[in-house]
Write an enzyme that holds these catalytic residues in place. Sequence first.
Site, PDB file in Angstrom:
ATOM      1  N   ASP A 201       0.826  -1.198   0.000  1.00 32.37           N
ATOM      2  CA  ASP A 201       0.000   0.000   0.000  1.00 32.37           C
ATOM      3  C   ASP A 201       0.865   1.254   0.000  1.00 32.37           C
ATOM      4  O   ASP A 201       1.835   1.354   0.758  1.00 32.37           O
ATOM      5  CB  ASP A 201      -0.894  -0.020   1.247  1.00 32.37           C
ATOM      6  CG  ASP A 201      -1.874   1.128   1.281  1.00 32.37           C
ATOM      7  OD1 ASP A 201      -2.802   1.133   0.455  1.00 32.37           O
ATOM      8  OD2 ASP A 201      -1.704   2.022   2.136  1.00 32.37           O
ATOM      9  N   GLU A 270       1.594  -0.261  -4.961  1.00 33.79           N
ATOM     10  CA  GLU A 270       0.640   0.786  -5.322  1.00 33.79           C
ATOM     11  C   GLU A 270       1.387   2.115  -5.292  1.00 33.79           C
ATOM     12  O   GLU A 270       1.986   2.473  -4.272  1.00 33.79           O
ATOM     13  CB  GLU A 270      -0.523   0.822  -4.325  1.00 33.79           C
ATOM     14  CG  GLU A 270      -1.531   1.922  -4.642  1.00 33.79           C
ATOM     15  CD  GLU A 270      -2.379   2.327  -3.451  1.00 33.79           C
ATOM     16  OE1 GLU A 270      -3.558   2.660  -3.669  1.00 33.79           O
ATOM     17  OE2 GLU A 270      -1.873   2.317  -2.309  1.00 33.79           O
TER      18      GLU A 270
END
Length: 537
Positions: A201, A270
């Site tokens: 993330d 990401e």
Amino acid sequence: MTLQSWWRGAVIYQIYPRSFLDTNGDGVGDLPGIIARLDYIASLGVDAIWVSPFFKSPMADFGYDIADFRDVDPMFGTLADFDALLEKAHALGLKVMIDQVLSHCSDQHAWFIESRQSRDNPKADWFVWVDAKPDGTPPNNWLSIFGGMAWKWEPRRGQYYLHNFLSSQPQLNFHNPDVRAAQLDGLKFWLDRGVDGFRLDSVNFPYHDAQLRDNPPKPPELRTGRGFSPDNPYAFQYHYFNNTQPENIGLLEELRALMDRYPDVGALGEISSEDSLATTAEYCNERRLHMGYSFELLVDDSSPAYIRGTVEALEAKMTEGWPCWAISNHDVQRAITRWGGADAGDALAKQLVALVCSLRGSVCLYQGEELGLPEADVPFEALQDPYGKTFWPNFKGRDGCRTPMPWNDGDNAGFSSGTPWLPVPASHRARNVAAQENNAASVLNAARAFLHWRKTQPALVHGSIRFLDAPEQVLAFVREHEDQRVLVAFNLSGETVEWQAPASITALDAPGVVQASRVDGVLHFPPRGAAFALLTE
């Protein structure tokens, strides 16, 4: 990196655990619910699952605020449940990736609870603590993605701490080598447990500028942040100093060195920076991340020109690495609504699965994408997302893409015997899995057929990509691997279109799409039609 690596060309099915299947009636999905539906997932023809956070958390940001990186929140089950999930997934031939949040944690994490107590405790320098300016204001102008300043005052230390997201998500200080070591050791914990990889993330966020320089202003005409509310001041700055720092490269190389000690695992980052495509290219190679994705196809523009320009721009920059593409996930409006409007039909839903799975790279499919689920309209009184509550009504947050999976036409669409944490909309109930299983023409069966067929086409899994000029409504390209060359073309409009295609082609019977016909060398595309063909010269 070899062609045998499972992640290269893989289709990865993203599971949002809260909304997948609830087995204990508390209205929240859980790990046993995922286990119960692994056979369904395997039947789709995907290669792996990505499970969004299930770690111990106060759930201020629904699991992305982690209080213990090495344990399962009781809401979702136990470590034994996770081990059972891993075992069954592997028995079905599915790889398992899990979310990892490196840059921040919850303010309920033991590290932060200790750090905030004083300036001289063992964890005192594990977070980004800074003195106020002489007038008491924060040390610089950095902003939180979720609204307002990225600094919160802590009276126990008499200092501000940095948070790039919610104020309950304090930023870890990666300039401290002990923090880096602790977070990498957390990854090792899950690798030792048998996971096949990580979705990382906000992987460009761990480091901040040590000089704490102000971010410069961004001109009004350029304030078009991906996934941001139109009135979010976060888009008013160039975020040159609160993320995407040069030191992050060293962290990624340490991470890759750790992962290279395990057989055939993969890391998917990401990435959201001021130039996400350039950062993705920089971060993805055989020394850093295995693959990366950004928000470039998670925007409103679905024109062939935009998609082609985005892919070509990444291809030009990414000389070593491997891309990954997604058009829906848990953070943005579902693609069917975003690209097709409120009245989008099944033809678009079928086309979008085939489109994203035909680009060069790996693919993330978000749960419900295979059903053609539209964005749900969640009323304010049912809203859960703090981001949506802050920016309502101009921006309704992320709850509309996070509503429960509809499994059947029973109570709560078969998701839960209790009250679901978010309501199940009528538009989703009508598209439930059981009904689509029994309909040969459904989006589900089209997606399943296409994904299984894709596995038989080496060029679509591993091949290079080269775009062709075509009518403005048509996205056309060639995928090539060894001696196979496949022409792929999609009519992205709701009108019929003709195209004088390359002469030497032999049609491929690609299932799950509305097929174009070829007459006298001209391809005739119905609305939302597609053509797949072998190039023979």
